[in-house]
Structure formats: structure tokens, C-alpha cells
Scaffold this motif. Structure first.
Motif, PDB file in Angstrom:
ATOM      1  N   ARG A  63       0.830  -1.213   0.000  1.00 19.88           N
ATOM      2  CA  ARG A  63       0.000   0.000   0.000  1.00 19.88           C
ATOM      3  C   ARG A  63       0.862   1.259   0.000  1.00 19.88           C
ATOM      4  O   ARG A  63       0.492   2.268  -0.616  1.00 19.88           O
ATOM      5  CB  ARG A  63      -0.953   0.001   1.194  1.00 19.88           C
ATOM      6  N   PHE A  64       2.019   1.207   0.672  1.00 22.95           N
ATOM      7  CA  PHE A  64       2.917   2.358   0.638  1.00 22.95           C
ATOM      8  C   PHE A  64       3.493   2.544  -0.757  1.00 22.95           C
ATOM      9  O   PHE A  64       3.561   3.667  -1.270  1.00 22.95           O
ATOM     10  CB  PHE A  64       4.066   2.181   1.634  1.00 22.95           C
ATOM     11  N   ILE A  65       3.913   1.456  -1.385  1.00 22.51           N
ATOM     12  CA  ILE A  65       4.511   1.548  -2.715  1.00 22.51           C
ATOM     13  C   ILE A  65       3.517   2.146  -3.707  1.00 22.51           C
ATOM     14  O   ILE A  65       3.861   3.020  -4.509  1.00 22.51           O
ATOM     15  CB  ILE A  65       4.991   0.164  -3.192  1.00 22.51           C
ATOM     16  N   ALA A  66       2.263   1.693  -3.637  1.00 26.23           N
ATOM     17  CA  ALA A  66       1.238   2.209  -4.546  1.00 26.23           C
ATOM     18  C   ALA A  66       1.008   3.695  -4.315  1.00 26.23           C
ATOM     19  O   ALA A  66       0.896   4.486  -5.269  1.00 26.23           O
ATOM     20  CB  ALA A  66      -0.062   1.433  -4.359  1.00 26.23           C
ATOM     21  N   ARG A  67       0.940   4.105  -3.054  1.00 28.64           N
ATOM     22  CA  ARG A  67       0.706   5.515  -2.728  1.00 28.64           C
ATOM     23  C   ARG A  67       1.909   6.369  -3.115  1.00 28.64           C
ATOM     24  O   ARG A  67       1.761   7.471  -3.673  1.00 28.64           O
ATOM     25  CB  ARG A  67       0.411   5.648  -1.240  1.00 28.64           C
ATOM     26  N   ALA A  68       3.128   5.862  -2.842  1.00 31.86           N
ATOM     27  CA  ALA A  68       4.335   6.607  -3.200  1.00 31.86           C
ATOM     28  C   ALA A  68       4.442   6.788  -4.709  1.00 31.86           C
ATOM     29  O   ALA A  68       4.848   7.850  -5.203  1.00 31.86           O
ATOM     30  CB  ALA A  68       5.576   5.893  -2.656  1.00 31.86           C
ATOM     31  N   ASP A  69       4.090   5.755  -5.454  1.00 26.71           N
ATOM     32  CA  ASP A  69       4.121   5.839  -6.915  1.00 26.71           C
ATOM     33  C   ASP A  69       3.211   6.969  -7.399  1.00 26.71           C
ATOM     34  O   ASP A  69       3.565   7.743  -8.300  1.00 26.71           O
ATOM     35  CB  ASP A  69       3.671   4.503  -7.510  1.00 26.71           C
ATOM     36  N   GLU A  70       2.058   7.078  -6.765  1.00 28.39           N
ATOM     37  CA  GLU A  70       1.094   8.121  -7.128  1.00 28.39           C
ATOM     38  C   GLU A  70       1.593   9.504  -6.723  1.00 28.39           C
ATOM     39  O   GLU A  70       1.580  10.452  -7.523  1.00 28.39           O
ATOM     40  CB  GLU A  70      -0.244   7.824  -6.446  1.00 28.39           C
ATOM     41  N   LEU A  72       4.622  10.559  -6.042  1.00 34.76           N
ATOM     42  CA  LEU A  72       5.883  10.958  -6.677  1.00 34.76           C
ATOM     43  C   LEU A  72       5.794  11.002  -8.201  1.00 34.76           C
ATOM     44  O   LEU A  72       6.772  11.348  -8.866  1.00 34.76           O
ATOM     45  CB  LEU A  72       7.002  10.007  -6.250  1.00 34.76           C
ATOM     46  N   GLY A  73       4.643  10.637  -8.750  1.00 35.87           N
ATOM     47  CA  GLY A  73       4.499  10.656 -10.203  1.00 35.87           C
ATOM     48  C   GLY A  73       5.447   9.690 -10.892  1.00 35.87           C
ATOM     49  O   GLY A  73       6.041  10.003 -11.928  1.00 35.87           O
ATOM     50  N   ALA A  74       5.565   8.491 -10.330  1.00 38.56           N
ATOM     51  CA  ALA A  74       6.511   7.508 -10.870  1.00 38.56           C
ATOM     52  C   ALA A  74       5.940   6.728 -12.057  1.00 38.56           C
ATOM     53  O   ALA A  74       6.644   5.903 -12.645  1.00 38.56           O
ATOM     54  CB  ALA A  74       6.929   6.534  -9.777  1.00 38.56           C
ATOM     55  N   HIS A  75       4.671   6.951 -12.366  1.00 33.59           N
ATOM     56  CA  HIS A  75       4.039   6.337 -13.546  1.00 33.59           C
ATOM     57  C   HIS A  75       4.158   4.804 -13.571  1.00 33.59           C
ATOM     58  O   HIS A  75       4.428   4.210 -14.612  1.00 33.59           O
ATOM     59  CB  HIS A  75       4.623   6.925 -14.830  1.00 33.59           C
ATOM     60  N   GLY A  76       4.009   4.190 -12.400  1.00 31.30           N
ATOM     61  CA  GLY A  76       4.007   2.738 -12.325  1.00 31.30           C
ATOM     62  C   GLY A  76       5.359   2.089 -12.131  1.00 31.30           C
ATOM     63  O   GLY A  76       5.444   0.877 -11.929  1.00 31.30           O
ATOM     64  N   GLU A  80       5.253  -1.437 -10.134  1.00 25.79           N
ATOM     65  CA  GLU A  80       5.529  -2.695 -10.816  1.00 25.79           C
ATOM     66  C   GLU A  80       6.542  -3.561 -10.061  1.00 25.79           C
ATOM     67  O   GLU A  80       6.731  -4.727 -10.396  1.00 25.79           O
ATOM     68  CB  GLU A  80       6.014  -2.442 -12.234  1.00 25.79           C
ATOM     69  N   ARG A  81       7.147  -3.018  -9.017  1.00 23.29           N
ATOM     70  CA  ARG A  81       8.113  -3.786  -8.234  1.00 23.29           C
ATOM     71  C   ARG A  81       7.511  -4.364  -6.953  1.00 23.29           C
ATOM     72  O   ARG A  81       8.231  -4.935  -6.142  1.00 23.29           O
ATOM     73  CB  ARG A  81       9.323  -2.915  -7.899  1.00 23.29           C
ATOM     74  N   VAL A  82       6.195  -4.217  -6.783  1.00 21.55           N
ATOM     75  CA  VAL A  82       5.545  -4.684  -5.561  1.00 21.55           C
ATOM     76  C   VAL A  82       5.804  -6.160  -5.315  1.00 21.55           C
ATOM     77  O   VAL A  82       6.215  -6.568  -4.221  1.00 21.55           O
ATOM     78  CB  VAL A  82       4.026  -4.414  -5.610  1.00 21.55           C
ATOM     79  N   GLU A  83       5.560  -6.999  -6.320  1.00 22.98           N
ATOM     80  CA  GLU A  83       5.735  -8.446  -6.131  1.00 22.98           C
ATOM     81  C   GLU A  83       7.179  -8.791  -5.806  1.00 22.98           C
ATOM     82  O   GLU A  83       7.452  -9.629  -4.936  1.00 22.98           O
ATOM     83  CB  GLU A  83       5.285  -9.184  -7.389  1.00 22.98           C
ATOM     84  N   GLU A  84       8.109  -8.142  -6.479  1.00 20.82           N
ATOM     85  CA  GLU A  84       9.531  -8.395  -6.241  1.00 20.82           C
ATOM     86  C   GLU A  84       9.914  -8.020  -4.814  1.00 20.82           C
ATOM     87  O   GLU A  84      10.638  -8.755  -4.129  1.00 20.82           O
ATOM     88  CB  GLU A  84      10.336  -7.555  -7.240  1.00 20.82           C
ATOM     89  N   VAL A  85       9.407  -6.869  -4.340  1.00 17.91           N
ATOM     90  CA  VAL A  85       9.712  -6.425  -2.981  1.00 17.91           C
ATOM     91  C   VAL A  85       9.053  -7.347  -1.954  1.00 17.91           C
ATOM     92  O   VAL A  85       9.659  -7.689  -0.931  1.00 17.91           O
ATOM     93  CB  VAL A  85       9.245  -4.967  -2.779  1.00 17.91           C
ATOM     94  N   GLU A  86       7.832  -7.777  -2.231  1.00 14.63           N
ATOM     95  CA  GLU A  86       7.148  -8.665  -1.290  1.00 14.63           C
ATOM     96  C   GLU A  86       7.881  -9.992  -1.135  1.00 14.63           C
ATOM     97  O   GLU A  86       7.928 -10.563  -0.044  1.00 14.63           O
ATOM     98  CB  GLU A  86       5.708  -8.897  -1.743  1.00 14.63           C
ATOM     99  N   ARG A  87       8.465 -10.497  -2.226  1.00 19.46           N
ATOM    100  CA  ARG A  87       9.222 -11.760  -2.139  1.00 19.46           C
ATOM    101  C   ARG A  87      10.429 -11.610  -1.225  1.00 19.46           C
ATOM    102  O   ARG A  87      10.873 -12.580  -0.602  1.00 19.46           O
ATOM    103  CB  ARG A  87       9.692 -12.202  -3.528  1.00 19.46           C
ATOM    104  N   ALA A  88      10.957 -10.384  -1.133  1.00 16.13           N
ATOM    105  CA  ALA A  88      12.163 -10.160  -0.335  1.00 16.13           C
ATOM    106  C   ALA A  88      11.925 -10.316   1.155  1.00 16.13           C
ATOM    107  O   ALA A  88      12.875 -10.392   1.937  1.00 16.13           O
ATOM    108  CB  ALA A  88      12.726  -8.767  -0.627  1.00 16.13           C
TER     109      ALA A  88
END
Length: 277
Positions: A63-70, A72-76, A80-88
Motif C-alpha cells: 500500500r505504501f509503494i502504490a501511494r508513493a508511486d502516485e 511521486l508521479g513515478a508512472h508505475g 511494478e516492483r511490488v511483487e519483487e519487494v514482497e518476495r524479499a
């Protein structure tokens, strides 16, 4: 994910993933002209927590990653790294199995040393990780406990997966964490055992026959009807996908369930142990 026959699980280094993500997060924040406190205000986190995310010391939730993306205007790019970070959040040797477990339609677990992670309370899980040697640092303990509890979301998934456990009797008699913690854990077993899609069985110590003396394992069936066996021993793990290998574990588990107490007998035993604590 694609797992080869008898493949050893593993994956990318979790520290490297978190450091890489943290650098990206910091770069986008600076491009946006925000301080850590400023980003924290917009995402609901403290500046210190933002610093931990950027330095790769804490695992940022989805939820933080999704909000930060919005914000900071990171345009996804971050999203798109949510799954990769969650595996960590998982140890490297468990990462592939965690992915399969989360999407399984059937899951069957034989446990010999501790209550299976999917059934653990927060206090029991914390006690298990604090007993590890070499010692884990506080951040790692917190991350591992949070990850273990997050795995339990599988119970509320729709459609419901079929899940069963066979647990050695010594496991539910060993008071890990002390009497209070173990009492809470036994109560958790009762609650989980009453779920319609969950069956828990105890393998009594007085049984003269035992079909799985070679050790613990987990059987996984995927949505694609693939059957996989997962075996873990001291930071090493293996995913068996070859049908002949998996069939051996299935045979052991089937006989083991016949040798163990029934689910209703198991709940009666747990209730009796609760009465003794």
C-alpha cells in the motif's frame, strides 16, 4: 512461476532488491522536491520509516509503494516492483515455495519441529525467530513475523483452498515461548481447526507405525493442476515437480493421515492440553 524438475528454490538476494528499490524511491522523491518528512506526510509514515525504506533496512508494504508511486508521479515504475519487494520478505530458501503457497488450491503440511507457520500466532512466531542461532537482529525478526502472518491470508482467499496439516504430538506439547504463548497457540489451533476448509491432525507419539520418519514436507497443488512437493532442511530447500518424486510424498502423507488422530480427536486433545495449562 516456472520451476524445473527437482529444482532448488531461491532467487534474487533480498538485500539487493530492497537497496535497489530504496534508491529508486529516493531518486523519485528528490526529483519531486520532497523531503522524507514531506513524503511521509503524504503516505502516512514517519520520516524515519521513509529513511529505512530508502536505505533498504525495512520492507515497504504494497500500500505504501502504490501511494508513493502516485504521490511521486513515478508512472508505475515503483508499483511494478511490488511483487519483487514482497518476495524479499522471505528467506531466500523459502521464496519460491511462498509464491506457490499463496496461489495453491490444495496445501498439505507435515510438521515435526514447530507449529506450521500458517497456524502460528504472532507471539509464537516471534518466539520461534528469537530462538534462532545465530541471532537475528530486531528488524529481521519483525520482518519475518510480519511475513509469516501475511501468509495466513490464504485462509480468507476466494475460492477457498483445501488445507490440511499433520503435526507431531511433541510439537503441541513443547511450550515454545512459555506457558502463556503456548496457550494462545493452542487456542489458535482450535480456531483454525474449525474452518470448513482446514483439517488438523496430530500424529501421536505412541504410534508403533509411522510412514514419514524421513522428515517434514509440504504438498502443493496449483491452479494448473501441477503437484509439487517442498522439502526444507537447515536453510536449504528443494521443490520436487517430477511426478515420481511427488508421488512418493503423496503416498507417505496419505498413510500418515490414516495413522494420525482424526481431526475431531485432535481438537479434543488440544482442548485437553488447554485444560492442563
Amino acid at each position: 512461476m516456472d520451476v524445473g524438475d527437482d529444482a532448488v528454490s531461491g532467487g534474487e538476494d533480498p538485500g539487493g532488491v530492497l537497496v535497489s528499490f530504496g534508491r529508486q524511491l529516493k531518486r523519485f522523491r528528490e526529483w519531486k522536491g520532497l523531503s522524507r518528512a514531506g513524503l511521509g506526510e503524504r503516505t502516512g509514515y514517519s520520516a524515519a520509516t521513509i529513511a529505512s525504506f530508502e536505505q533498504g533496512r525495512r520492507i515497504p508494504p504494497a500500500r505504501f509503494i502504490a501511494r508513493a508511486d502516485e504521490v511521486l508521479g513515478a508512472h508505475g515504475v515503483l508499483r511494478e516492483r511490488v511483487e519483487e519487494v514482497e518476495r524479499a520478505q522471505y528467506p531466500a530458501f523459502f521464496r519460491s515455495a511462498a509464491q506457490l503457497e499463496a496461489k495453491a488450491v490444495e496445501l498439505h503440511v507435515f510438521a515435526t519441529a514447530a507449529v506450521p507457520g500458517l497456524l502460528q500466532t504472532e507471539e509464537y512466531a516471534e518466539s520461534v525467530f528469537r530462538m534462532r542461532r545465530p541471532l537475528l537482529d530486531e528488524d529481521t525478526v519483525a520482518q519475518r513475523v510480519a511475513a509469516r502472518l501475511r501468509r495466513q491470508e490464504i485462509f480468507a482467499r476466494t475460492p477457498m483452498p483445501t488445507i490440511s496439516f499433520v503435526i507431531e504430538e511433541t510439537v503441541i506439547r513443547r511450550p515454545i515461548g512459555g506457558e502463556r504463548v503456548m496457550r494462545g497457540q493452542l487456542e489458535q489451533l482450535l480456531l483454525c481447526g474449525q474452518r470448513r476448509n482446514v483439517e488438523i491432525q496430530v500424529m501421536p507419539v505412541d504410534r508403533a507405525e509411522h510412514a514419514a520418519l524421513s522428515g517434514p514436507f509440504t504438498l502443493i497443488e496449483t491452479r494448473e493442476a501441477r503437484r509439487i512437493a517442498y522439502v526444507e532442511v537447515h536453510k536449504e530447500s528443494r521443490l520436487f515437480t517430477e511426478r515420481s518424486s511427488v508421488r512418493e510424498f503423496e503416498e507417505q502423507y496419505g498413510i500418515l493421515r490414516a495413522q494420525a488422530l482424526t481431526p475431531s480427536e485432535t481438537l479434543t486433545l488440544v482442548e485437553r492440553l488447554l485444560g492442563d495449562t
